[in-house]
Write a protein that holds these residues in place. Sequence first.
Motif, mmCIF file in Angstrom:
data_model
loop_
_atom_site.group_PDB
_atom_site.id
_atom_site.type_symbol
_atom_site.label_atom_id
_atom_site.label_comp_id
_atom_site.label_asym_id
_atom_site.label_seq_id
_atom_site.Cartn_x
_atom_site.Cartn_y
_atom_site.Cartn_z
ATOM 1 N N ALA A 113 0.838 -1.197 0.000
ATOM 2 C CA ALA A 113 0.000 0.000 0.000
ATOM 3 C C ALA A 113 0.873 1.248 0.000
ATOM 4 N N LYS A 114 0.459 2.225 -0.771
ATOM 5 C CA LYS A 114 1.245 3.463 -0.895
ATOM 6 C C LYS A 114 0.668 4.546 0.006
ATOM 7 N N SER A 115 1.566 5.379 0.505
ATOM 8 C CA SER A 115 1.121 6.480 1.353
ATOM 9 C C SER A 115 0.517 7.587 0.496
ATOM 10 N N TYR A 116 -0.117 8.502 1.133
ATOM 11 C CA TYR A 116 -0.751 9.630 0.477
ATOM 12 C C TYR A 116 -0.292 10.894 1.188
ATOM 13 N N LYS A 117 -0.601 12.027 0.651
ATOM 14 C CA LYS A 117 -0.109 13.286 1.205
ATOM 15 C C LYS A 117 -1.153 13.947 2.097
ATOM 16 N N LEU A 118 -0.678 14.383 3.244
ATOM 17 C CA LEU A 118 -1.463 15.214 4.156
ATOM 18 C C LEU A 118 -0.603 16.420 4.493
ATOM 19 N N SER A 119 -1.210 17.563 4.652
ATOM 20 C CA SER A 119 -0.425 18.746 4.993
ATOM 21 C C SER A 119 -0.794 19.251 6.383
ATOM 22 N N ASN A 120 0.209 19.306 7.234
ATOM 23 C CA ASN A 120 0.034 19.857 8.567
ATOM 24 C C ASN A 120 0.574 21.289 8.632
ATOM 25 N N GLN A 121 0.823 21.871 7.483
ATOM 26 C CA GLN A 121 1.460 23.182 7.386
ATOM 27 C C GLN A 121 0.702 24.264 8.155
ATOM 28 N N ARG A 122 -0.597 24.207 8.132
ATOM 29 C CA ARG A 122 -1.382 25.257 8.794
ATOM 30 C C ARG A 122 -1.136 25.266 10.295
ATOM 31 N N LEU A 123 -1.052 24.088 10.911
ATOM 32 C CA LEU A 123 -0.748 24.035 12.345
ATOM 33 C C LEU A 123 0.705 24.399 12.618
ATOM 34 N N LYS A 124 1.608 23.979 11.738
ATOM 35 C CA LYS A 124 3.022 24.333 11.916
ATOM 36 C C LYS A 124 3.200 25.858 11.863
ATOM 37 N N GLU A 125 2.440 26.520 11.024
ATOM 38 C CA GLU A 125 2.521 27.980 10.926
ATOM 39 C C GLU A 125 2.071 28.656 12.222
ATOM 40 N N LEU A 126 1.289 27.941 13.027
ATOM 41 C CA LEU A 126 0.858 28.466 14.330
ATOM 42 C C LEU A 126 1.870 28.130 15.430
ATOM 43 N N GLY A 127 2.959 27.451 15.043
ATOM 44 C CA GLY A 127 4.000 27.117 16.014
ATOM 45 C C GLY A 127 3.978 25.681 16.509
ATOM 46 N N MET A 128 3.167 24.855 15.913
ATOM 47 C CA MET A 128 3.038 23.461 16.337
ATOM 48 C C MET A 128 4.300 22.677 16.008
ATOM 49 N N GLU A 129 4.776 21.924 16.976
ATOM 50 C CA GLU A 129 5.867 20.977 16.780
ATOM 51 C C GLU A 129 5.324 19.607 17.178
ATOM 52 N N PHE A 130 5.407 18.660 16.271
ATOM 53 C CA PHE A 130 4.792 17.359 16.482
ATOM 54 C C PHE A 130 5.765 16.333 17.062
ATOM 55 N N THR A 131 5.206 15.378 17.778
ATOM 56 C CA THR A 131 5.949 14.249 18.328
ATOM 57 C C THR A 131 6.183 13.229 17.229
ATOM 58 N N LEU A 132 7.386 12.667 17.176
ATOM 59 C CA LEU A 132 7.702 11.650 16.172
ATOM 60 C C LEU A 132 6.886 10.381 16.409
ATOM 61 N N VAL A 133 6.594 9.667 15.340
ATOM 62 C CA VAL A 133 5.780 8.456 15.435
ATOM 63 C C VAL A 133 6.427 7.414 16.352
ATOM 64 N N THR A 134 7.738 7.320 16.336
ATOM 65 C CA THR A 134 8.401 6.342 17.215
ATOM 66 C C THR A 134 8.108 6.658 18.679
ATOM 67 N N GLN A 135 8.111 7.925 19.028
ATOM 68 C CA GLN A 135 7.804 8.314 20.411
ATOM 69 C C GLN A 135 6.337 8.064 20.733
#
Length: 158
Positions: A113-135
């Motif tokens: 199965a192939k991945s698809y694109k999602l954009s989290n850019q709008r939240l990142k522009e508000l200063g969001m820093e996400f936790t890595l999937v491994t964590q």
Amino acid sequence: MAKEKGVDLVVVIPPLVIGSLLQPTLNGSSTHIVKYLNGSVKTYANAIQVYVHVKDTALGHILIYETPSTLGRYICTEGNCMIHRSEVVEILAKFFPEYPTSSKCSEEMKPRAKSYKLSNQRLKELGMEFTLVTQCLYDIVRSLQEKGHLSVPLQRNP
């Protein structure tokens, strides 16, 4: 419809939310992880899964709430949290080798199965820093252990 009614609608869209459990019981997200660790499934699906840490979901809501100019949809997931189920079981096996994780795909003959694109850019522009999937995966397993939903298997004799 919101625009027609004069309502400013803002939506935070999280995928599968994992991380530390607040509740004492299992929910759908935690059951999704438990099944790979307790031996109840022998294979994993040929599918892509998208995760977000529960703390990131809460922070995303706070950022949206505290920013009056927000409007519309905000996808709440770390950019690399879209992974194939084979990678999920690989990460779980790496961090927690004492559990019987599956290493076999239920649909081995089909193309991966192939991945698809999602954009989290709008939240990142508000200063969001996400936790890595491994964590995210590590935190949910530790929480499941602490809450008694996953016992550590007995060590096998060689």
